[in-house]
Enzyme design. Structure first.
Site, PDB file in Angstrom:
ATOM      1  N   CYS A   1      16.406  -4.294   5.441  1.00 32.57           N
ATOM      2  CA  CYS A   1      15.942  -5.681   5.530  1.00 32.57           C
ATOM      3  C   CYS A   1      16.289  -6.363   4.214  1.00 32.57           C
ATOM      4  O   CYS A   1      15.992  -5.841   3.143  1.00 32.57           O
ATOM      5  CB  CYS A   1      14.428  -5.722   5.751  1.00 32.57           C
ATOM      6  SG  CYS A   1      13.768  -7.420   5.715  1.00 32.57           S
TER       7      CYS A   1
ATOM      8  N   CYS B   1      14.379 -11.707   2.536  1.00 30.28           N
ATOM      9  CA  CYS B   1      13.915 -12.622   1.489  1.00 30.28           C
ATOM     10  C   CYS B   1      15.092 -13.199   0.699  1.00 30.28           C
ATOM     11  O   CYS B   1      14.961 -14.232   0.057  1.00 30.28           O
ATOM     12  CB  CYS B   1      12.885 -11.962   0.575  1.00 30.28           C
ATOM     13  SG  CYS B   1      13.356 -10.346   0.001  1.00 30.28           S
TER      14      CYS B   1
ATOM     15  N   CYS C   1       8.436 -13.323   2.515  1.00 36.76           N
ATOM     16  CA  CYS C   1       8.395 -12.045   3.218  1.00 36.76           C
ATOM     17  C   CYS C   1       7.154 -12.056   4.114  1.00 36.76           C
ATOM     18  O   CYS C   1       6.075 -12.438   3.668  1.00 36.76           O
ATOM     19  CB  CYS C   1       8.288 -10.892   2.212  1.00 36.76           C
ATOM     20  SG  CYS C   1       8.008  -9.310   3.020  1.00 36.76           S
TER      21      CYS C   1
ATOM     22  N   ASP D   1      14.109  -5.858 -12.310  1.00 40.25           N
ATOM     23  CA  ASP D   1      14.417  -5.638 -10.891  1.00 40.25           C
ATOM     24  C   ASP D   1      14.380  -6.908 -10.055  1.00 40.25           C
ATOM     25  O   ASP D   1      14.962  -6.973  -8.987  1.00 40.25           O
ATOM     26  CB  ASP D   1      13.454  -4.605 -10.303  1.00 40.25           C
ATOM     27  CG  ASP D   1      12.019  -4.969 -10.574  1.00 40.25           C
ATOM     28  OD1 ASP D   1      11.541  -5.954 -10.002  1.00 40.25           O
ATOM     29  OD2 ASP D   1      11.384  -4.284 -11.398  1.00 40.25           O
TER      30      ASP D   1
ATOM     31  N   CYS E   1       0.779  -1.230   0.000  1.00 40.54           N
ATOM     32  CA  CYS E   1       0.000   0.000   0.000  1.00 40.54           C
ATOM     33  C   CYS E   1       0.812   1.282   0.000  1.00 40.54           C
ATOM     34  O   CYS E   1       2.023   1.266   0.139  1.00 40.54           O
ATOM     35  CB  CYS E   1      -0.901   0.048   1.226  1.00 40.54           C
ATOM     36  SG  CYS E   1      -1.887  -1.391   1.473  1.00 40.54           S
TER      37      CYS E   1
ATOM     38  N   SER F   1      10.783   0.031 -13.405  1.00 44.99           N
ATOM     39  CA  SER F   1      11.858  -0.002 -12.413  1.00 44.99           C
ATOM     40  C   SER F   1      13.179  -0.557 -12.937  1.00 44.99           C
ATOM     41  O   SER F   1      14.216  -0.369 -12.314  1.00 44.99           O
ATOM     42  CB  SER F   1      11.405  -0.780 -11.179  1.00 44.99           C
ATOM     43  OG  SER F   1      10.775  -1.965 -11.582  1.00 44.99           O
TER      44      SER F   1
HETATM   45  S1  SF4 Z   1      13.556  -7.061   2.054  1.00 42.63           S
HETATM   46 FE1  SF4 Z   1      12.349  -8.831   1.471  1.00 42.63          FE
HETATM   47  S2  SF4 Z   1      11.700  -9.770   3.441  1.00 42.63           S
HETATM   48 FE2  SF4 Z   1      12.421  -7.693   3.902  1.00 42.63          FE
HETATM   49  S3  SF4 Z   1      10.546  -6.454   3.858  1.00 42.63           S
HETATM   50 FE3  SF4 Z   1      11.461  -6.323   1.822  1.00 42.63          FE
HETATM   51  S4  SF4 Z   1      10.473  -7.915   0.598  1.00 42.63           S
HETATM   52 FE4  SF4 Z   1      10.084  -8.351   2.779  1.00 42.63          FE
END
Ligand code: SF4
Length: 465
Positions: free
Chosen positions: A447, A450, A396, A360, A9, A297
């Site tokens: 982060c 994933c 994720c 991407d 979102c 992208s």
């Molecule tokens: S980096 Fe990967 S696991 Fe982390 S929030 Fe983004 S999509 Fe999700």
């Protein structure tokens, strides 16, 4: 374009004295964030007496027709939302903002993100008699905040208390009858920025490109863990939850989700993508005649690859921007049909050439296979696929559509097999270490779970690679 990877979102909030402009600017803001969610859109506005809202499934243009806009009530504070659903069947009720009546009055809420303990909280509340109308985490949060508010002195205090219990990624806007509140989770997993129009109009938005569109000045980012409240006395901030957790901004905000003209943590998204393209050229060089990006992208990364490799950049793929989401369901067959309408190839640019194609991400491989097929049909002699992110191996849990590990092509096949499956001559991914080094990303705190399985918080199922 239709993408195998999507986020949940975009949110917007405005506190302004010019009642005539509040709904109009909210509407424009949703347009500027359309890329963050195509399944639903909504605006809630207060005139200090009550909260009025309009929301529905579909693109912003489908939901807010001229007739709807004309009929909308106005007021001096509003919040807005564009939604992307992770579910195949999109719930009409789950369009946001949610507007809830409770003992202390009325409240609106719109969220970008997902809770890792949403099911647990929902179940505890249900055991306590709560009834939910949607399966969204936003409703769980709203319910929790409403319960806290009954005992707390103010809505913002109730939110700060609720933040002790909610775990996950969230960037939220809330609307009381007299105040606008913006909240970012303590790890800052989703972006949220603060802007200003003139002296007394405050705005918050998921991305800074919104501010350019509505004539607002960027002020600063909402800090991870911060609760910002705007009311008749001005802007106040609660930092109770700031600095409690290590920041973990989703890396895909830079790679794919955000618009290239947005700025996150002071870094231009376009420039970061170009740097990743340069990284790809260094990590996966190949002889070729032209570098092309998958719109939108992949374009910035393709320009970066071209600059670093000296191989000319060319526009080869033309995107049709005018297909409505109403024509597409979320099954694989429909996705493929939509791709055919959505993308076309400039044959004159491609015929007889060895092509480097930059995208991407690669999730199921359907998009890559389709585009490579189009390029070959248009006369490309070789197609070398380069991906501006590392291979995805893990689910994720924070609100994206990477939620079915079994369907990830990168978790079920080796690089050579993927190459064969999508029809490429070679395939290369940006490395995890390389991405961390781009643009000083390691200093931001990102982060990358994933790719690596290193989740920024405990999740119910961890798959470590
Ligand atoms: S980096 Fe990967 S696991 Fe982390 S929030 Fe983004 S999509 Fe999700």
């Amino acid at each position: 374009m239709f993408h195998e990877l999507n986020e949940e979102c975009g949110v917007f909030g405005i506190y302004g004295p010019d009642e005539k402009q509040v709904v109009e600017l909210s509407h424009l803001a949703l347009y500027a964030m359309q890329h963050r969610g195509r399944d639903g859109a909504g605006i809630a506005v207060t005139d200090s007496e009550t909260i009025y809202s309009y929301k529905d499934l579909g693109l912003v243009a489908d939901v807010f027709t001229a007739k709807v806009l004309k009929s909308m009530k106005t007021g001096h504070i509003a919040i807005g939302h564009v939604r992307n659903s992770r579910r195949a069947v999109v719930e009409r009720f789950a369009a946001q903002p949610l507007v809830m009546r409770y003992m202390k009055g009325v409240m609106g809420l719109a969220n970008n993100g997902a809770l890792v303990n949403g099911h647990e909280l929902r179940s505890a509340l249900e055991h306590d008699g709560a009834m939910f109308q949607t399966s969204s985490d936003a409703e769980v949060i709203a319910y929790l905040v409403a319960r806290k508010r009954v005992k707390s002195g103010s809505l913002e205090k109730a939110i700060v208390e609720a933040m002790d219990e909610i775990q996950g990624a969230y960037s939220m806007v809330l609307l009381g009858r007299h105040k606008l509140i913006a909240v970012r989770d303590p790890r800052g997993m989703r972006p949220l920025s603060l802007g200003r129009i003139g002296d007394d109009c405050w705005v918050v938005a998921s991305e800074t490109c919104v501010f350019d569109g509505i004539g607002a000045q960027f002020v600063r980012e909402v800090e991870p863990g911060e609760v910002i409240m705007v009311d008749e006395y001005g802007l106040h901030s609660d930092r109770t939850h700031c600095g409690k957790e290590k920041p973990a901004l989703c890396i895909y905000e830079y790679v794919y989700f955000a618009r290239p003209d947005s700025v996150i943590h002071g870094k231009s998204v376009h420039e970061v993508r170009m740097e990743i393209g340069k990284l790809l050229a260094k990590e996966h060089p190949v002889e070729a005649d032209i570098v092309c990006g998958v719109p939108d992208s992949g374009i910035s990364a393709a320009i970066g690859y071209s600059l670093a490799s000296g191989i000319p950049y060319g526009t080869a793929l033309i995107k049709n921007k005018y297909i409505s989401q109403a024509h597409i369901s979320k099954d694989d067959e429909s996705f493929e049909r939509a791709l055919k309408v959505k993308l076309n190839v400039l044959e004159a640019i491609i015929r007889g050439k060895r092509v480097i194609l930059i995208d991407d991400s690669i999730i199921k491989g359907m998009t890559a296979k389709h585009i490579i097929g189009l390029l070959r049909k248009a006369g490309a002699t070789e197609v070398h696929l380069r991906i501006s992110s590392p291979p995805v191996f893990n689910n994720c849990y924070f609100g994206t559509t990477i939620n079915d590990r079994g369907s990830l092509i990168t978790s079920t096949m080796q690089v050579e097999q993927i190459c064969q499956a999508v029809g490429a001559d070679s395939l290369g991914f940006a490395s995890v270490d390389g991405i961390h080094a781009v643009g000083g990303m390691e200093n931001i705190g990102i982060c990358d779970a994933c790719f690596t399985g290193h989740y920024p918080m405990p999740v119910s199922e961890q798959i470590i690679v």
